[in-house]
Scaffold this motif. Sequence first.
Motif, PDB file in Angstrom:
ATOM      1  N   PHE A   1       0.810  -1.214   0.000  1.00 25.69           N
ATOM      2  CA  PHE A   1       0.000   0.000   0.000  1.00 25.69           C
ATOM      3  C   PHE A   1       0.843   1.263   0.000  1.00 25.69           C
TER       4      PHE A   1
ATOM      5  N   ALA B   1     -11.507  -2.189   1.345  1.00 28.49           N
ATOM      6  CA  ALA B   1     -10.363  -1.406   0.856  1.00 28.49           C
ATOM      7  C   ALA B   1      -9.570  -0.911   2.062  1.00 28.49           C
TER       8      ALA B   1
ATOM      9  N   ALA C   1      -5.791   9.336   4.932  1.00 31.79           N
ATOM     10  CA  ALA C   1      -6.981   9.268   4.071  1.00 31.79           C
ATOM     11  C   ALA C   1      -8.193   9.794   4.825  1.00 31.79           C
TER      12      ALA C   1
ATOM     13  N   GLU D   1     -17.178   4.975   3.639  1.00 26.89           N
ATOM     14  CA  GLU D   1     -16.648   5.336   2.329  1.00 26.89           C
ATOM     15  C   GLU D   1     -15.239   5.894   2.474  1.00 26.89           C
ATOM     16  N   LEU D   2     -14.421   5.617   1.483  1.00 30.67           N
ATOM     17  CA  LEU D   2     -13.034   6.057   1.441  1.00 30.67           C
ATOM     18  C   LEU D   2     -12.896   7.054   0.301  1.00 30.67           C
ATOM     19  N   GLU D   3     -12.550   8.271   0.620  1.00 28.76           N
ATOM     20  CA  GLU D   3     -12.471   9.330  -0.386  1.00 28.76           C
ATOM     21  C   GLU D   3     -11.514   8.935  -1.517  1.00 28.76           C
ATOM     22  N   GLY D   4     -11.989   9.065  -2.749  1.00 28.53           N
ATOM     23  CA  GLY D   4     -11.170   8.772  -3.919  1.00 28.53           C
ATOM     24  C   GLY D   4     -11.122   7.310  -4.310  1.00 28.53           C
ATOM     25  N   SER D   5     -11.842   6.456  -3.594  1.00 29.76           N
ATOM     26  CA  SER D   5     -11.832   5.026  -3.870  1.00 29.76           C
ATOM     27  C   SER D   5     -13.189   4.586  -4.408  1.00 29.76           C
ATOM     28  N   GLU D   6     -13.170   3.725  -5.406  1.00 30.08           N
ATOM     29  CA  GLU D   6     -14.417   3.154  -5.909  1.00 30.08           C
ATOM     30  C   GLU D   6     -15.020   2.188  -4.890  1.00 30.08           C
ATOM     31  N   LYS D   7     -14.154   1.540  -4.124  1.00 32.91           N
ATOM     32  CA  LYS D   7     -14.612   0.590  -3.111  1.00 32.91           C
ATOM     33  C   LYS D   7     -14.701   1.286  -1.761  1.00 32.91           C
TER      34      LYS D   7
ATOM     35  N   ALA E   1     -14.301   1.378   2.331  1.00 30.95           N
ATOM     36  CA  ALA E   1     -13.358   0.761   3.258  1.00 30.95           C
ATOM     37  C   ALA E   1     -14.025  -0.396   3.996  1.00 30.95           C
TER      38      ALA E   1
END
Length: 152
Positions: free
Chosen positions: A57, A99, A105, A133-139, A141
């Motif tokens: 990561f 994720a 983050a 939700e994880l900012e900038g991630s399609e998936k 967390a």
Amino acid sequence: MLTITSPEELNAWVGKELGVTDWMTISQERINQFAEATGDFQWIHVDAERAAKESPFGGTIAHGYLTLSLIPMFKDQIYTIEGVKAGINYGLNSCRFLAPVPSGARVRGRFLMKSVQQKGEGRYLLCNEVTIELEGSEKPACIAESLGMVLF
């Protein structure tokens, strides 16, 4: 903030989104504090130098259970129920970490009232589907079905 005023109103929210929190930064300091509180000092969480070199990561990531532990705080940003004598964490039906959350983050919670079950006089078991939700991630967390018992 949403204020729910009765058990009947709780039932009206079943199947509906209750709200979304503001974004929150997961700092390395918070990750380290969680490690201190739980005794989980795995290097992927707390050793920034090693994680930068060896982690897939590219740096440290938050503990999955740290992400999960944000649910009560996030819930308090979304809704309150008037007239409740007590609210008790009742556990989880399910939880998946989808994720990793890198140090620095931003995450937020999205709540959907999945079910409300009366469990006796003045007792209701609530099931919230919580998506972290994880900012900038399609998936996201994390997705969890969080259970809480409220006593009127």
